[in-house]
Design a protein around this motif. Structure first.
Motif, short mmCIF file in Angstrom:
data_model
loop_
_atom_site.label_atom_id
_atom_site.label_comp_id
_atom_site.label_asym_id
_atom_site.label_seq_id
_atom_site.Cartn_x
_atom_site.Cartn_y
_atom_site.Cartn_z
N ASP A 1 25.04 -5.30 109.41
CA ASP A 1 24.90 -5.60 107.99
C ASP A 1 25.52 -6.98 107.76
O ASP A 1 25.99 -7.63 108.71
CB ASP A 1 25.51 -4.51 107.12
CG ASP A 1 27.03 -4.44 107.19
OD1 ASP A 1 27.68 -5.32 107.80
OD2 ASP A 1 27.59 -3.48 106.62
N VAL A 2 25.57 -7.41 106.54
CA VAL A 2 26.07 -8.75 106.21
C VAL A 2 27.56 -8.92 106.58
O VAL A 2 28.01 -10.03 106.86
CB VAL A 2 25.81 -9.09 104.72
CG1 VAL A 2 26.67 -8.23 103.81
CG2 VAL A 2 26.02 -10.55 104.44
N GLN A 3 28.32 -7.82 106.64
CA GLN A 3 29.75 -7.90 106.99
C GLN A 3 30.01 -7.68 108.48
O GLN A 3 31.16 -7.65 108.90
CB GLN A 3 30.55 -6.90 106.17
CG GLN A 3 30.59 -7.25 104.70
CD GLN A 3 31.43 -6.29 103.91
OE1 GLN A 3 31.36 -5.07 104.07
NE2 GLN A 3 32.27 -6.83 103.04
N GLY A 4 28.97 -7.50 109.28
CA GLY A 4 29.14 -7.37 110.72
C GLY A 4 29.26 -5.95 111.23
O GLY A 4 29.57 -5.74 112.40
N THR B 1 24.67 2.10 119.85
CA THR B 1 24.58 0.93 120.74
C THR B 1 25.96 0.36 121.08
O THR B 1 26.09 -0.54 121.90
CB THR B 1 23.73 -0.20 120.10
OG1 THR B 1 24.36 -0.64 118.89
CG2 THR B 1 22.32 0.26 119.82
N TRP B 2 27.01 0.91 120.46
CA TRP B 2 28.37 0.42 120.64
C TRP B 2 28.89 0.69 122.05
O TRP B 2 28.55 1.66 122.70
CB TRP B 2 29.30 1.13 119.64
CG TRP B 2 30.73 0.68 119.71
CD1 TRP B 2 31.28 -0.38 119.07
CD2 TRP B 2 31.79 1.29 120.47
NE1 TRP B 2 32.62 -0.47 119.36
CE2 TRP B 2 32.95 0.54 120.22
CE3 TRP B 2 31.86 2.37 121.32
CZ2 TRP B 2 34.19 0.84 120.79
CZ3 TRP B 2 33.09 2.68 121.89
CH2 TRP B 2 34.23 1.93 121.62
N SER B 3 29.74 -0.21 122.52
CA SER B 3 30.49 -0.04 123.77
C SER B 3 31.86 -0.68 123.55
O SER B 3 32.04 -1.47 122.62
CB SER B 3 29.78 -0.74 124.94
OG SER B 3 29.77 -2.14 124.75
N GLU B 4 32.83 -0.35 124.41
CA GLU B 4 34.15 -0.97 124.27
C GLU B 4 34.09 -2.49 124.37
O GLU B 4 34.72 -3.18 123.56
CB GLU B 4 35.13 -0.38 125.28
CG GLU B 4 35.62 0.98 124.87
CD GLU B 4 36.81 1.46 125.69
OE1 GLU B 4 37.43 0.66 126.41
OE2 GLU B 4 37.12 2.66 125.59
N PRO B 5 33.36 -3.05 125.35
CA PRO B 5 33.29 -4.52 125.40
C PRO B 5 32.69 -5.12 124.12
O PRO B 5 33.16 -6.16 123.65
CB PRO B 5 32.41 -4.80 126.62
CG PRO B 5 32.59 -3.60 127.49
CD PRO B 5 32.73 -2.45 126.54
N LEU B 6 31.70 -4.46 123.54
CA LEU B 6 31.13 -4.95 122.29
C LEU B 6 32.17 -4.85 121.17
O LEU B 6 32.31 -5.78 120.37
CB LEU B 6 29.86 -4.17 121.92
CG LEU B 6 29.19 -4.57 120.61
CD1 LEU B 6 28.81 -6.05 120.60
CD2 LEU B 6 27.96 -3.70 120.36
N GLY B 7 32.92 -3.77 121.12
CA GLY B 7 33.99 -3.62 120.13
C GLY B 7 35.03 -4.72 120.26
O GLY B 7 35.48 -5.29 119.25
N GLN B 8 35.40 -5.04 121.49
CA GLN B 8 36.35 -6.15 121.73
C GLN B 8 35.79 -7.46 121.21
O GLN B 8 36.49 -8.25 120.59
CB GLN B 8 36.66 -6.28 123.21
CG GLN B 8 37.65 -5.28 123.71
CD GLN B 8 37.96 -5.52 125.18
OE1 GLN B 8 37.07 -5.74 126.00
NE2 GLN B 8 39.23 -5.44 125.52
N MET C 1 33.47 -7.90 118.89
CA MET C 1 33.43 -7.87 117.42
C MET C 1 34.80 -8.18 116.84
O MET C 1 34.91 -8.92 115.86
CB MET C 1 32.92 -6.51 116.95
CG MET C 1 31.47 -6.24 117.30
SD MET C 1 30.98 -4.53 117.02
CE MET C 1 30.99 -4.49 115.23
N ALA C 2 35.84 -7.63 117.44
CA ALA C 2 37.20 -7.90 116.98
C ALA C 2 37.54 -9.38 117.15
O ALA C 2 38.10 -10.00 116.24
CB ALA C 2 38.20 -7.02 117.74
N PHE D 1 35.14 -2.11 114.29
CA PHE D 1 35.32 -2.35 115.73
C PHE D 1 34.94 -1.13 116.56
O PHE D 1 34.68 -1.25 117.75
CB PHE D 1 36.76 -2.77 116.03
CG PHE D 1 37.22 -3.98 115.25
CD1 PHE D 1 36.34 -4.94 114.78
CD2 PHE D 1 38.57 -4.15 114.98
CE1 PHE D 1 36.77 -6.04 114.05
CE2 PHE D 1 39.02 -5.26 114.27
CZ PHE D 1 38.11 -6.21 113.79
N ALA D 2 34.89 0.04 115.92
CA ALA D 2 34.47 1.27 116.60
C ALA D 2 32.95 1.45 116.55
O ALA D 2 32.43 2.43 117.08
CB ALA D 2 35.15 2.49 115.96
N GLY D 3 32.26 0.52 115.91
CA GLY D 3 30.80 0.60 115.83
C GLY D 3 30.30 1.61 114.81
O GLY D 3 29.13 2.00 114.84
#
Length: 113
Positions: free
Chosen positions: A16-19, A26-33, A35-36, A103-105
């Motif tokens: 979304d507009v806020q990320g 589709t989330w993964s820990e590396p993606l969460g990192q 995003m953070a 960050f948790a997707g």
């Protein structure tokens, strides 16, 4: 309407507009990192404890946990002195519920702006 997305490791993830991810699966820990990091946050063990708790709670109840539940888990994991809103604001300057969900997707909580 403009499409919003994050590019990570050669993939595009709709947001979304806020990320916040549009597809939580589709989330993964590396993606969460990643995003953070985009939000200027380096995730620590304390962050991950909360993020994993949010994901587990969401799987069970289809909503992010209420803050009192987060504080209870945090107190058990990191001690009474760290189980307060000031400490959580140090970890998640945007707000614990909002940032941990992001960050948790997970979808943006309804009560967050």
């Amino acid at each position: 309407m403009t499409d919003h997305f994050i590019e990570f490791e050669g993939q595009r993830y709709g947001t979304d507009v806020q990320g916040f991810l549009k597809q939580r699966l589709t989330w993964s820990e590396p993606l969460g990192q990643y995003m953070a990091r985009l939000d200027g946050v380096t995730l620590t063990e304390e962050h991950w404890e909360i993020i994993h708790y949010f994901r587990e709670y969401y799987e069970d109840y289809n909503i992010p946990p209420p803050m009192r539940m987060v504080m209870r888990v945090f107190k058990k994991a990191f001690g009474e002195e760290n189980a307060n809103s000031r400490y959580l604001l140090k970890l998640f300057p945007e707000g614990a519920t909002k940032a941990a969900s992001k960050f948790a997707g997970l979808p943006k909580p309804k009560n967050c702006k």
